[in-house]
Design a protein around this motif. Structure first.
Motif, short mmCIF file in Angstrom:
data_model
loop_
_atom_site.label_atom_id
_atom_site.label_comp_id
_atom_site.label_asym_id
_atom_site.label_seq_id
_atom_site.Cartn_x
_atom_site.Cartn_y
_atom_site.Cartn_z
N TYR A 1 -5.85 -2.06 -1.59
CA TYR A 1 -4.66 -1.36 -2.10
C TYR A 1 -4.33 -1.80 -3.53
O TYR A 1 -3.89 -0.99 -4.35
CB TYR A 1 -3.46 -1.64 -1.19
CG TYR A 1 -3.47 -0.85 0.10
CD1 TYR A 1 -4.14 0.36 0.21
CD2 TYR A 1 -2.79 -1.32 1.22
CE1 TYR A 1 -4.14 1.08 1.39
CE2 TYR A 1 -2.78 -0.61 2.41
CZ TYR A 1 -3.46 0.58 2.49
OH TYR A 1 -3.47 1.29 3.67
N MET B 1 -6.55 0.05 -5.80
CA MET B 1 -6.07 1.43 -5.97
C MET B 1 -4.91 1.50 -6.95
O MET B 1 -4.81 2.42 -7.77
CB MET B 1 -5.65 2.00 -4.61
CG MET B 1 -6.80 2.25 -3.66
SD MET B 1 -6.18 2.86 -2.08
CE MET B 1 -7.70 3.18 -1.21
N PHE B 2 -4.01 0.50 -6.85
CA PHE B 2 -2.89 0.45 -7.81
C PHE B 2 -3.42 0.36 -9.24
O PHE B 2 -2.96 1.07 -10.15
CB PHE B 2 -2.01 -0.77 -7.50
CG PHE B 2 -1.31 -1.34 -8.69
CD1 PHE B 2 -0.27 -0.65 -9.30
CD2 PHE B 2 -1.71 -2.56 -9.23
CE1 PHE B 2 0.36 -1.17 -10.43
CE2 PHE B 2 -1.08 -3.09 -10.34
CZ PHE B 2 -0.04 -2.38 -10.95
N PHE C 1 0.69 2.28 -3.88
CA PHE C 1 -0.37 1.36 -3.47
C PHE C 1 -0.05 -0.09 -3.84
O PHE C 1 -0.47 -1.01 -3.16
CB PHE C 1 -1.71 1.79 -4.05
CG PHE C 1 -2.29 3.00 -3.37
CD1 PHE C 1 -2.58 2.96 -2.01
CD2 PHE C 1 -2.55 4.17 -4.06
CE1 PHE C 1 -3.10 4.07 -1.35
CE2 PHE C 1 -3.08 5.29 -3.42
CZ PHE C 1 -3.35 5.24 -2.06
N SER D 1 2.21 -1.17 -1.08
CA SER D 1 1.42 -1.31 0.14
C SER D 1 0.62 -2.61 0.12
O SER D 1 0.50 -3.31 1.13
CB SER D 1 0.46 -0.13 0.30
OG SER D 1 1.18 1.08 0.44
N SER D 2 0.07 -2.95 -1.05
CA SER D 2 -0.67 -4.20 -1.20
C SER D 2 0.24 -5.40 -0.95
O SER D 2 -0.14 -6.35 -0.25
CB SER D 2 -1.27 -4.29 -2.60
OG SER D 2 -1.90 -5.54 -2.80
N SER E 1 -8.22 8.74 -2.00
CA SER E 1 -7.57 7.43 -1.84
C SER E 1 -6.64 7.41 -0.63
O SER E 1 -6.60 6.41 0.10
CB SER E 1 -6.79 7.07 -3.11
OG SER E 1 -7.65 6.96 -4.22
N ALA F 1 -6.87 5.15 2.69
CA ALA F 1 -5.74 4.34 3.16
C ALA F 1 -5.45 4.61 4.64
O ALA F 1 -5.17 3.69 5.41
CB ALA F 1 -4.50 4.64 2.33
#
Length: 261
Positions: free
Chosen positions: A113, A116-117, A134, A137-138, A182, A186
């Motif tokens: 994540y 992805m960010f 993201f 989320s991370s 993505s 996820a």
């Protein structure tokens, strides 16, 4: 006449029935209850048993908790070695290993994540809503890992961190585009995390560890199902809007809405 502060009249029915009568059936059998209070019935009334007298039946049927005898069991001995946890009780090695594996799962998902960010935060991608989603989320997955680590220490286990694999840095897809690809990735990871949590729960159940099962149920399982539902809706919406201008509108929606997986 009083029996232990209770009138003899209250101990007898109007017909002179003792405690063994159906009227006092909740006190037990007539022989045991009557012998507890009375020695004999005479023509002139009752002779009350002395306070120090007890029936053998009563003394042998009573359960007595003896804590110092119980403490002699090996389960309650305090470890002397400094290498052993003082708090550990009923915590199997299999549960300890399963918790460490789940910590690794959480850190790996957090790592993906975070990657992805970084992708969506690039100046030439500039989808700040997805980048924010993201990143949050991370952070949430890392918080879950830390919560598992705290629980491991609380139960007397040892945290062992496993290696984290390198994640991809590119998330664009020729057909799906970067946003949909993505988000589908996820969703797959959230389902994988849920499966790992259920396996951890089964390990706890197999080892008869209700404290661990309660921890998993109360802290993770409901939230995991909600995350799967939320990301499933995002995937469905992105499939509708395609790769064009609709992705920008979706990104703006995420920017305003906020909230991690």
């Amino acid at each position: 006449m009083l029996v232990g502060g209770v009138s003899v009249v209250s101990l007898l029915g109007s017909s002179g029935e003792g405690l063994g009568s159906p009227l006092f059936g909740s006190f037990g059998s007539s022989s045991s209850c009557t012998s507890r209070w009375l020695r004999r019935r005479g023509n002139n009334g009752l002779v009350v048993r002395g306070s120090g007298e007890r029936s053998n039946e009563l003394s042998t049927s009573r359960v007595v908790f003896q804590p110092f005898e119980e403490l002699k069991k090996e389960d309650f001995l305090v470890p002397i070695s400094p290498q052993h946890s003082l708090a550990r009780q009923g915590y199997s090695e299999e549960c300890e290993a399963a918790i460490n594996e789940q910590i690794n799962v959480k850190y790996n998902v957090s790592y993906v994540y975070h990657s992805m960010f970084a992708y969506f935060d690039r100046d030439n991608i500039a989808l700040t809503g997805l980048a924010k989603f993201f990143k949050e989320s991370s952070e949430e997955e890392r918080q879950h890992a830390e919560k598992l680590m705290e629980y491991q220490n609380k139960r007397g286990g040892k945290v062992k961190l496993h290696p984290i694999l390198m994640t991809p840095s590119e998330f664009d897809h020729a057909e799906k585009g970067d946003a949909l690809y993505s988000m589908e990735l996820a969703l797959s990871m959230e389902k994988l995390t849920n499966e790992k949590l259920l396996l951890l729960h089964s390990v706890a159940d197999r080892n008869n560890d209700p404290q661990l099962t309660d921890f998993i149920e109360s802290e993770f399982l409901t939230e995991q199902v909600e995350a799967i539902k939320k990301i499933s809706e995002y995937v469905a919406q992105l499939r509708r809007v395609g790769k064009g201008h609709g992705v920008w509108h979706f990104d703006q929606m995420l920017l305003e809405e906020g909230g991690a997986a």
